[in-house]
Write an enzyme that holds these catalytic residues in place. Structure first.
Site, short mmCIF file in Angstrom:
data_model
loop_
_atom_site.label_atom_id
_atom_site.label_comp_id
_atom_site.label_asym_id
_atom_site.label_seq_id
_atom_site.Cartn_x
_atom_site.Cartn_y
_atom_site.Cartn_z
N GLY A 165 3.38 -11.24 20.95
CA GLY A 165 4.22 -11.56 19.80
C GLY A 165 5.67 -11.24 20.04
N ARG B 177 11.24 -17.19 22.72
CA ARG B 177 11.48 -16.02 21.86
C ARG B 177 11.18 -14.72 22.62
NH1 ARG B 177 8.78 -16.04 16.09
NH2 ARG B 177 10.48 -14.63 15.57
N LEU C 75 0.83 -1.21 0.00
CA LEU C 75 0.00 0.00 0.00
C LEU C 75 0.87 1.26 0.00
CD1 LEU C 75 -2.53 -1.36 2.60
CD2 LEU C 75 -3.09 -0.77 0.23
N ASP D 42 9.17 1.31 11.85
CA ASP D 42 8.00 0.55 12.31
C ASP D 42 7.67 0.87 13.78
OD1 ASP D 42 7.28 -0.78 9.99
OD2 ASP D 42 8.62 -2.47 10.36
N LYS E 298 14.20 -6.91 4.86
CA LYS E 298 14.50 -5.98 5.97
C LYS E 298 15.73 -6.36 6.79
CE LYS E 298 9.72 -4.55 6.99
NZ LYS E 298 8.80 -4.36 8.12
N ALA F 144 7.77 -7.44 13.74
CA ALA F 144 7.08 -6.21 14.12
C ALA F 144 7.19 -5.98 15.63
CB ALA F 144 5.62 -6.29 13.70
P1 NAP Z 1 6.43 -12.66 12.20
O1 NAP Z 1 7.81 -12.13 12.31
O2 NAP Z 1 6.18 -13.87 11.36
O3 NAP Z 1 5.94 -12.98 13.71
C1 NAP Z 1 4.70 -13.58 13.94
C2 NAP Z 1 4.39 -13.59 15.45
O4 NAP Z 1 3.03 -13.98 15.61
C3 NAP Z 1 5.24 -14.56 16.26
O5 NAP Z 1 5.46 -14.01 17.52
C4 NAP Z 1 4.31 -15.79 16.35
O6 NAP Z 1 4.55 -16.59 17.50
C5 NAP Z 1 2.97 -15.13 16.49
N1 NAP Z 1 1.81 -15.91 16.06
C6 NAP Z 1 1.48 -16.23 14.78
N2 NAP Z 1 0.31 -16.89 14.75
C7 NAP Z 1 -0.10 -17.00 16.04
C8 NAP Z 1 -1.25 -17.58 16.66
N3 NAP Z 1 -2.19 -18.19 15.95
N4 NAP Z 1 -1.35 -17.50 18.02
C9 NAP Z 1 -0.40 -16.89 18.75
N5 NAP Z 1 0.71 -16.31 18.20
C10 NAP Z 1 0.84 -16.38 16.88
O7 NAP Z 1 5.41 -11.55 11.67
P2 NAP Z 1 5.55 -9.95 11.75
O8 NAP Z 1 6.29 -9.45 10.57
O9 NAP Z 1 6.03 -9.59 13.11
O10 NAP Z 1 4.01 -9.51 11.51
C11 NAP Z 1 3.00 -9.83 12.46
C12 NAP Z 1 1.67 -9.18 12.02
O11 NAP Z 1 1.80 -7.77 12.06
C13 NAP Z 1 1.22 -9.50 10.58
O12 NAP Z 1 -0.18 -9.66 10.58
C14 NAP Z 1 1.60 -8.27 9.79
O13 NAP Z 1 0.78 -8.05 8.68
C15 NAP Z 1 1.38 -7.18 10.84
N6 NAP Z 1 2.19 -5.97 10.62
C16 NAP Z 1 1.54 -4.77 10.56
C17 NAP Z 1 2.27 -3.62 10.39
C18 NAP Z 1 1.57 -2.29 10.32
O14 NAP Z 1 2.18 -1.31 9.87
N7 NAP Z 1 0.32 -2.18 10.73
C19 NAP Z 1 3.68 -3.66 10.28
C20 NAP Z 1 4.32 -4.91 10.36
C21 NAP Z 1 3.56 -6.06 10.54
P3 NAP Z 1 5.69 -17.73 17.50
O15 NAP Z 1 6.99 -17.05 17.81
O16 NAP Z 1 5.25 -18.65 18.59
O17 NAP Z 1 5.66 -18.39 16.14
#
Ligand code: NAP
Length: 271
Positions: free
Chosen positions: A123, A151, A15, A99, A65, A127
């Site tokens: 988490g 973690r 976006l 971020d 990144k 992010a």
């Molecule tokens: P990531 O590095 O893959 O990390 C995912 C995290 O979510 C890990 O801590 C994982 O836990 C946890 N997780 C995943 N599914 C889960 C579930 N069902 N129950 C409990 N914990 C769960 O992802 P990321 O890049 O940090 O992104 C995370 C989210 O933030 C995504 O939806 C992304 O689109 C969003 N985001 C938004 C923005 C924004 O600007 N608004 C910016 C960045 C990211 P484990 O360690 O146990 O696997």
């Protein structure tokens, strides 16, 4: 004409072009922003190529990144977070991470101060790292709760070098939610297609809580619906997306970003 871009793979869903082009247009700036599909192997050449071509700046997204740390000169916060999402070319090739600032500004823009507050951050992924470092540096007391407890503990240990942080699993969630002022979901729980998923439900929340879900697909997540049911204040993921972009815009142009126009452009695209 000055060119800007986002590099990633995949990148067509980004976006950022619509958000930054709306900002450039609103301010009458002779600039354009485009998305470029770049693999991790081509990152070095792509960044140095953009520098040589006189680009105004770049954003980086998945999966570039972390690798970018070895290609650019990272600012201190980007180094601590371990990831770069913004590259500026004014003083060489310098990498920033906006971020965490985006998340902080999403809270501040909604009237929520972070200093001295108890933040429960769900988490410990990419992010969460950015948010944890930023909020701890800003004087919040951050509890990082993650499905994979190790973690969370490891991240809290790193963040502890600059502020207050502890890492836990999800077992004690009820107590943790009761004792926090700000709840932030930085997991992918609730993200499309798993839109009925939530880690915290309304019965665990209190009405003086602020609930911030960084997931923006969908915008109105199950967690935010639960928070409204409990009478809590809500902030959606669009605001973090907009403010991280706004901070990049400020770094590149030195100009105050038209945040409301950027937000409108993103929300129009998400409906
Ligand atoms: P990531 O590095 O893959 O990390 C995912 C995290 O979510 C890990 O801590 C994982 O836990 C946890 N997780 C995943 N599914 C889960 C579930 N069902 N129950 C409990 N914990 C769960 O992802 P990321 O890049 O940090 O992104 C995370 C989210 O933030 C995504 O939806 C992304 O689109 C969003 N985001 C938004 C923005 C924004 O600007 N608004 C910016 C960045 C990211 P484990 O360690 O146990 O696997």
């Amino acid at each position: 004409m000055k060119l800007f871009g986002v590099l990633g793979d995949p990148v067509s869903h980004s976006l950022s072009p619509v958000m930054h082009n709306a900002a450039f247009k609103a301010l009458g700036m002779d600039c354009e922003y485009h998305a470029f599909r770049v693999s991790a192997d081509a990152l070095h050449d792509a960044i140095h190529g953009a520098y040589a071509l006189g680009f105004g700046g770049l954003n980086l997204t998945i999966p570039l990144k972390e690798k970018a740390l070895r290609v650019v000169k990272p600012a201190e916060l980007a180094k601590q977070i371990g990831a770069v999402n913004t590259v500026d070319f004014k003083k060489g090739i310098v990498g920033y991470n906006t971020d965490g600032t985006g998340a902080k500004m999403a809270l501040v823009g909604s009237g929520i101060e972070v200093r001295g507050k108890n933040v429960l951050l769900l988490g410990a992924g990419g992010a969460a790292r950015a948010i944890a470092f930023q909020l701890a540096a800003d004087g919040a007391s951050v509890t990082i709760a993650n499905r994979t407890e190790e973690r969370a503990v490891a991240l809290a240990k790193e963040v502890g070098g600059i502020g207050k942080a502890r890492g836990v699993g999800l077992d004690e969630l009820k107590n943790l939610v009761r004792n926090c002022d700000i709840l932030i979901n930085s997991t992918s729980a609730g993200m499309f297609p798993n839109i009925s998923e939530t880690i915290v439900t309304s019965d665990m929340m209190h009405s003086s809580l602020a609930v911030f879900d960084i997931v923006y697909n969908p915008v109105n997540t199950r967690l935010l619906k639960e928070a409204r049911k409990a009478g809590a204040k809500t902030i959606d993921g669009v605001m973090m997306l907009v403010y991280q972009g706004a901070e990049a815009f400020r770094i590149w142009t030195g100009t105050s970003p038209p945040v409301e126009i950027m937000e409108k452009a993103v929300r129009e695209r998400l409906v």
